[in-house]
Enzyme design. Structure first.
Site, PDB file in Angstrom:
ATOM      1  N   LYS A  14       0.749  -1.176   0.044  1.00 36.12           N
ATOM      2  CA  LYS A  14       0.092  -0.037   0.140  1.00 36.12           C
ATOM      3  C   LYS A  14       0.742   1.366  -0.177  1.00 36.12           C
ATOM      4  O   LYS A  14       0.556   2.057  -0.760  1.00 36.12           O
ATOM      5  CB  LYS A  14      -1.000  -0.009   1.094  1.00 36.12           C
ATOM      6  CG  LYS A  14      -1.652   1.295   1.503  1.00 36.12           C
ATOM      7  CD  LYS A  14      -2.145   1.381   2.898  1.00 36.12           C
ATOM      8  CE  LYS A  14      -0.860   1.860   3.842  1.00 36.12           C
ATOM      9  NZ  LYS A  14      -1.438   2.101   5.168  1.00 36.12           N
ATOM     10  N   ARG A  50       2.630   6.060  -2.744  1.00 36.18           N
ATOM     11  CA  ARG A  50       3.845   6.870  -3.125  1.00 36.18           C
ATOM     12  C   ARG A  50       4.045   6.951  -4.659  1.00 36.18           C
ATOM     13  O   ARG A  50       4.417   8.179  -5.306  1.00 36.18           O
ATOM     14  CB  ARG A  50       5.079   6.416  -2.303  1.00 36.18           C
ATOM     15  CG  ARG A  50       5.275   6.839  -1.044  1.00 36.18           C
ATOM     16  CD  ARG A  50       6.414   5.973  -0.143  1.00 36.18           C
ATOM     17  NE  ARG A  50       6.429   6.494   1.080  1.00 36.18           N
ATOM     18  CZ  ARG A  50       5.615   6.313   2.074  1.00 36.18           C
ATOM     19  NH1 ARG A  50       4.567   5.557   1.817  1.00 36.18           N
ATOM     20  NH2 ARG A  50       5.599   6.657   3.351  1.00 36.18           N
ATOM     21  N   ASP A 110      -7.630   1.744   0.049  1.00 40.13           N
ATOM     22  CA  ASP A 110      -6.635   2.949   0.287  1.00 40.13           C
ATOM     23  C   ASP A 110      -6.050   3.340  -1.155  1.00 40.13           C
ATOM     24  O   ASP A 110      -5.803   4.677  -1.377  1.00 40.13           O
ATOM     25  CB  ASP A 110      -5.720   2.477   0.843  1.00 40.13           C
ATOM     26  CG  ASP A 110      -6.042   2.691   2.553  1.00 40.13           C
ATOM     27  OD1 ASP A 110      -7.214   2.861   2.777  1.00 40.13           O
ATOM     28  OD2 ASP A 110      -5.134   2.529   3.344  1.00 40.13           O
ATOM     29  N   ASN A 148     -10.764   6.299   4.670  1.00 45.49           N
ATOM     30  CA  ASN A 148      -9.989   6.427   5.854  1.00 45.49           C
ATOM     31  C   ASN A 148      -8.599   5.886   5.583  1.00 45.49           C
ATOM     32  O   ASN A 148      -7.833   5.347   6.393  1.00 45.49           O
ATOM     33  CB  ASN A 148     -10.560   5.417   6.956  1.00 45.49           C
ATOM     34  CG  ASN A 148      -9.874   5.681   8.182  1.00 45.49           C
ATOM     35  OD1 ASN A 148      -9.155   6.852   8.559  1.00 45.49           O
ATOM     36  ND2 ASN A 148     -10.139   4.754   9.195  1.00 45.49           N
ATOM     37  N   GLY A 169      -5.023   7.424   5.477  1.00 43.74           N
ATOM     38  CA  GLY A 169      -4.170   8.345   6.077  1.00 43.74           C
ATOM     39  C   GLY A 169      -3.028   8.667   4.860  1.00 43.74           C
ATOM     40  O   GLY A 169      -2.849   9.923   4.768  1.00 43.74           O
ATOM     41  N   SER A 228       2.879  11.069  13.304  1.00 42.24           N
ATOM     42  CA  SER A 228       2.822  10.821  12.139  1.00 42.24           C
ATOM     43  C   SER A 228       4.115  11.067  11.320  1.00 42.24           C
ATOM     44  O   SER A 228       4.085  12.128  10.979  1.00 42.24           O
ATOM     45  CB  SER A 228       1.514  10.837  11.313  1.00 42.24           C
ATOM     46  OG  SER A 228       1.511   9.932  10.111  1.00 42.24           O
ATOM     47  N   GLN A 249       3.762  10.534   8.049  1.00 42.95           N
ATOM     48  CA  GLN A 249       3.116  10.619   6.905  1.00 42.95           C
ATOM     49  C   GLN A 249       3.251  12.225   6.394  1.00 42.95           C
ATOM     50  O   GLN A 249       3.218  12.508   5.224  1.00 42.95           O
ATOM     51  CB  GLN A 249       1.756  10.236   6.800  1.00 42.95           C
ATOM     52  CG  GLN A 249       1.768   8.615   6.676  1.00 42.95           C
ATOM     53  CD  GLN A 249      -0.001   8.123   6.994  1.00 42.95           C
ATOM     54  OE1 GLN A 249      -0.674   9.021   7.016  1.00 42.95           O
ATOM     55  NE2 GLN A 249       0.025   6.786   7.294  1.00 42.95           N
ATOM     56  N   ASP A 302       2.788  -0.891  12.308  1.00 44.92           N
ATOM     57  CA  ASP A 302       1.545  -1.672  11.872  1.00 44.92           C
ATOM     58  C   ASP A 302       1.590  -2.969  12.215  1.00 44.92           C
ATOM     59  O   ASP A 302       0.621  -3.808  11.728  1.00 44.92           O
ATOM     60  CB  ASP A 302       1.542  -1.517  10.114  1.00 44.92           C
ATOM     61  CG  ASP A 302       1.166  -0.052   9.881  1.00 44.92           C
ATOM     62  OD1 ASP A 302       0.810   0.643  10.663  1.00 44.92           O
ATOM     63  OD2 ASP A 302       1.167   0.230   8.709  1.00 44.92           O
ATOM     64  N   GLU A 318      -6.444   3.808  12.354  1.00 50.91           N
ATOM     65  CA  GLU A 318      -7.975   3.579  11.930  1.00 50.91           C
ATOM     66  C   GLU A 318      -8.961   3.393  13.354  1.00 50.91           C
ATOM     67  O   GLU A 318      -9.956   3.623  13.159  1.00 50.91           O
ATOM     68  CB  GLU A 318      -8.091   1.918  11.371  1.00 50.91           C
ATOM     69  CG  GLU A 318      -7.521   2.091   9.779  1.00 50.91           C
ATOM     70  CD  GLU A 318      -5.894   2.299   9.579  1.00 50.91           C
ATOM     71  OE1 GLU A 318      -5.232   2.572  10.424  1.00 50.91           O
ATOM     72  OE2 GLU A 318      -5.572   1.781   8.564  1.00 50.91           O
ATOM     73  N   HIS A 376      -8.848  -3.072   9.370  1.00 51.73           N
ATOM     74  CA  HIS A 376      -8.484  -3.983   8.613  1.00 51.73           C
ATOM     75  C   HIS A 376      -7.380  -5.002   9.622  1.00 51.73           C
ATOM     76  O   HIS A 376      -7.334  -6.130   9.454  1.00 51.73           O
ATOM     77  CB  HIS A 376      -7.662  -3.649   7.275  1.00 51.73           C
ATOM     78  CG  HIS A 376      -6.794  -2.568   7.436  1.00 51.73           C
ATOM     79  ND1 HIS A 376      -5.618  -2.377   6.736  1.00 51.73           N
ATOM     80  CD2 HIS A 376      -6.393  -1.368   8.457  1.00 51.73           C
ATOM     81  CE1 HIS A 376      -4.765  -1.266   6.978  1.00 51.73           C
ATOM     82  NE2 HIS A 376      -5.423  -0.661   7.927  1.00 51.73           N
ATOM     83  N   ARG A 377      -6.479  -4.209  10.209  1.00 47.63           N
ATOM     84  CA  ARG A 377      -5.357  -4.663  10.904  1.00 47.63           C
ATOM     85  C   ARG A 377      -5.951  -5.646  12.138  1.00 47.63           C
ATOM     86  O   ARG A 377      -5.298  -6.438  12.395  1.00 47.63           O
ATOM     87  CB  ARG A 377      -4.250  -4.072  11.432  1.00 47.63           C
ATOM     88  CG  ARG A 377      -3.767  -3.393  10.022  1.00 47.63           C
ATOM     89  CD  ARG A 377      -2.009  -2.912  10.188  1.00 47.63           C
ATOM     90  NE  ARG A 377      -1.807  -2.250   9.145  1.00 47.63           N
ATOM     91  CZ  ARG A 377      -1.484  -2.789   7.820  1.00 47.63           C
ATOM     92  NH1 ARG A 377      -1.490  -4.129   7.716  1.00 47.63           N
ATOM     93  NH2 ARG A 377      -1.083  -2.086   6.812  1.00 47.63           N
ATOM     94  N   LYS A 384      -9.762  -2.488   3.335  1.00 45.48           N
ATOM     95  CA  LYS A 384      -8.786  -1.103   3.153  1.00 45.48           C
ATOM     96  C   LYS A 384      -7.420  -1.431   2.576  1.00 45.48           C
ATOM     97  O   LYS A 384      -6.909  -0.832   1.824  1.00 45.48           O
ATOM     98  CB  LYS A 384      -8.597  -0.857   4.493  1.00 45.48           C
ATOM     99  CG  LYS A 384      -7.912   0.556   4.649  1.00 45.48           C
ATOM    100  CD  LYS A 384      -7.919   1.027   5.952  1.00 45.48           C
ATOM    101  CE  LYS A 384      -7.536   2.628   6.223  1.00 45.48           C
ATOM    102  NZ  LYS A 384      -6.197   2.600   6.014  1.00 45.48           N
TER     103      LYS A 384
HETATM  104  O1  LIG Z   1       3.847   6.275   5.152  1.00 47.61           O
HETATM  105  C1  LIG Z   1       3.335   5.389   5.095  1.00 47.61           C
HETATM  106  O2  LIG Z   1       2.965   4.708   4.033  1.00 47.61           O
HETATM  107  C2  LIG Z   1       2.841   4.710   6.249  1.00 47.61           C
HETATM  108  C3  LIG Z   1       3.189   5.305   7.594  1.00 47.61           C
HETATM  109  C4  LIG Z   1       2.737   4.761   8.857  1.00 47.61           C
HETATM  110  O3  LIG Z   1       1.953   5.695   9.572  1.00 47.61           O
HETATM  111  P1  LIG Z   1       2.472   6.452  10.624  1.00 47.61           P
HETATM  112  O4  LIG Z   1       3.590   7.647   9.982  1.00 47.61           O
HETATM  113  O5  LIG Z   1       1.388   7.726  10.936  1.00 47.61           O
HETATM  114  O6  LIG Z   1       2.901   5.778  11.706  1.00 47.61           O
HETATM  115  C5  LIG Z   1       1.926   3.489   8.707  1.00 47.61           C
HETATM  116  O7  LIG Z   1       1.176   3.338  10.051  1.00 47.61           O
HETATM  117  C6  LIG Z   1       0.983   3.446   7.722  1.00 47.61           C
HETATM  118  O8  LIG Z   1       0.125   2.483   7.457  1.00 47.61           O
HETATM  119  C7  LIG Z   1       1.652   3.729   6.351  1.00 47.61           C
HETATM  120  C1  LIG Z   2      -2.280   3.252   9.747  1.00 45.38           C
HETATM  121  C2  LIG Z   2      -2.629   2.491   8.480  1.00 45.38           C
HETATM  122  O1  LIG Z   2      -2.946   3.136   7.627  1.00 45.38           O
HETATM  123  P1  LIG Z   2      -3.083   4.881   6.965  1.00 45.38           P
HETATM  124  O2  LIG Z   2      -2.493   5.518   8.181  1.00 45.38           O
HETATM  125  O3  LIG Z   2      -2.604   4.864   5.600  1.00 45.38           O
HETATM  126  O4  LIG Z   2      -4.612   4.981   6.965  1.00 45.38           O
HETATM  127  C3  LIG Z   2      -2.311   1.232   8.263  1.00 45.38           C
HETATM  128  O5  LIG Z   2      -2.675   0.718   6.866  1.00 45.38           O
HETATM  129  O6  LIG Z   2      -2.150   0.455   9.137  1.00 45.38           O
END
Ligand SMILES: O=C(O)C1=C[C@@H](OP(=O)(O)O)[C@@H](O)[C@H](O)C1
Ligand SMILES: C=C(OP(=O)(O)O)C(=O)O
Length: 460
Positions: free
Chosen positions: A30, A35, A57, A104, A106, A181, A183, A341, A369, A413-414, A439
């Site tokens: 994912k 990316r 996603d 949902n 992120g 995060s 992200q 994760d 989530e 999902h997890r 997801k």
């Molecule tokens: O950059 C990414 O692809 C992700 C970063 C992680 O989130 P966090 O940085 O919020 O921990 C992870 O939990 C998410 O499933 C994917």
């Molecule tokens: C945290 C997760 O996803 P995201 O933050 O991308 O919604 C995940 O896939 O466990």
């Protein structure tokens, strides 16, 4: 008889299969798919992404980039994505922003918020109720310092929906908090070359008053660090010039003038998804090989096997596979900040170990989530475990004799995939709302069934 439509199924019950041996290649990552979609969408020229993940996603990401004129042609059951950027154009107007529904996801909302602010246009990004409770304020604050226009996160506490009205970036130095995060930083990194290549006035020139070199400083702690390294690697594959600067405990990123170029890009299988299969070997005492991943994969979550090794499993690596062989398990004390994760996966493995398991360093798991500390503890207790909840994680004391239970999955999902592992050993475990795996892994239960034999029951 074929399995019924999973979306109509209230629960799944796994029938314990005994020892499980086998091999499997999980679907595409994912994190890499989303990316690569961002870099391809804002590249000069077209791209072909192979080994991609098709799931909720990635679908919301594809729908979003399509809404600004990028064509994504889905082939090979979703595994190949052809991205054509020739129709790309800025979306919306102040009165009628382009609406993007990101469910949902992120990664989708954080990466797109940054990328669209740099690209320019008017947008409103929104999702399901839980998305509107997941923080994005630190990212919005970072963008607010450089945007030529305005950006806001409209729900309480700095959460989506996000509104953007932008002519691109007018600044070249940013700082962002990294304790909630990673992200946010990944999103800004990927956005930086976009800010250089696109300005609202010319379409393909560096925005006025902005240098092509961008620097992003991380303020304070940075969680989930391997995802940032992954971001840099994907950007480099699309021709971007990006450097991560580590100094003592501080992290900064610099990006240069190079624009993204369309490329052919191969995506690894998903390492977080692989954790469920490695855990299956650990729990059942079997031998399971995951193909397509190796110790130096781009995804930090391959490090989950190191934790299983500490618990007593054997791990074998080749250039293109990682095998786990289960053995008697003992509890561990482990910091999972960089592999957060896989906390739920480990928590279920811990139920079958000798002695307690302490998981540290994952306070940020409360913002995912669902609250992946509190809600996880609640469900593990239903199986007979004693669980201490800590601010940064949890301690799991395995049950003397585990009890069957019906487990909530919290639209996570997890939770569903991890709790299926409890059913490998405990008869009568029921997992509610199994379709929530859509997801990131819509075929999870079908793949698990293939691996363990025809041993799970759908409710009728
Ligand atoms: O950059 C990414 O692809 C992700 C970063 C992680 O989130 P966090 O940085 O919020 O921990 C992870 O939990 C998410 O499933 C994917
Ligand atoms: C945290 C997760 O996803 P995201 O933050 O991308 O919604 C995940 O896939 O466990």
């Amino acid at each position: 008889m074929p399995d019924p439509d999973p979306t109509a199924i209230p629960f799944v019950e796994i029938v314990p299969p005994g020892r499980v041996d086998g091999r499997i290649r999980p679907p595409g990552s994912k994190s890499l798919t989303n990316r690569a979609l961002i870099c391809a969408a804002f590249a000069d020229g077209n791209s072909i992404l192979t080994g991609a993940l098709r799931s909720e996603d990635t679908e919301v990401m594809i729908d979003a980039v399509r809404s600004i004129g990028i064509s994504v042609d889905v082939q090979d059951g979703g595994r190949t994505l052809s991205v054509d950027t020739s129709g790309r154009s800025r979306g919306g107007s102040p009165d009628q922003p382009t609406q993007m529904f990101i469910a949902n996801s992120g990664t989708t909302i954080r990466f797109l918020t940054a990328a669209l602010s740099a690209f320019g246009g008017c947008y409103r990004l929104h999702g399901v109720d839980r998305m509107h409770q997941r923080p994005i304020g630190d990212l919005v604050t970072a963008i607010d310092d450089v945007i030529d226009g305005s950006i806001a996160a409209v729900s309480a506490g700095g959460c989506p929906p996000v509104t953007i009205s932008s002519n691109g970036w007018k600044g070249d130095r940013l700082s962002v908090a990294g304790s909630v995060s990673s992200q946010y930083l990944s999103g800004l990194m990927m956005a930086a070359p976009i800010a250089n290549s696109h300005s609202a006035t010319s379409g393909h020139s560096t925005a006025a008053n902005s240098s092509p070199t961008k620097r992003i400083d991380v303020v304070g702690e940075l969680v989930s660090r391997p995802y940032v390294d992954m971001t840099a690697k994907v950007m480099q594959s699309f021709g971007s010039d990006v450097t991560i600067i580590d100094h003592d405990s501080s992290v900064a990123v610099e990006t240069g003038a190079a624009a993204y170029q369309g490329v052919q890009y191969a995506i690894e299988p998903d390492a977080s998804a692989a954790s469920y299969f490695w855990a299956t070997a650990a729990i059942t005492g079997g031998e399971i090989t995951v193909d397509g991943l190796c110790a130096n994969a781009m995804q930090g979550d391959v490090g989950f096997v190191d934790v299983l090794e500490k618990m007593g499993c054997q791990v074998r690596h080749t250039d293109d596979s990682i095998t786990v062989i289960g053995g008697p398990l003992k509890g561990v004390d482990v910091d999972m900040n960089v592999i957060s994760d896989t906390v739920q996966t480990l928590a279920v493995v811990a139920l079958f170990a000798e002695g307690p398991t302490r998981v540290r360093g994952v306070a940020h798991n409360r913002f995912k989530e669902t609250d992946r500390i509190g809600d996880l503890a609640c469900e593990l207790r239903k199986l007979g475990a004693r669980v201490d909840e800590h601010e940064d994680g949890l301690t799991i004391h395995p049950p003397v004799s585990p009890t069957a239970a019906t487990l909530e999955t919290y639209h996570d999902h997890r939770m569903a995939m991890s709790f299926s592992l409890a059913g490998l050993k405990i008869p009568g475990v029921k997992i509610l709302d199994p379709a929530c795996t859509a997801k990131t892994y819509p075929e999870y239960f079908a793949d698990l069934e293939r691996l363990i034999g025809h041993a799970h029951r759908w409710s009728r």
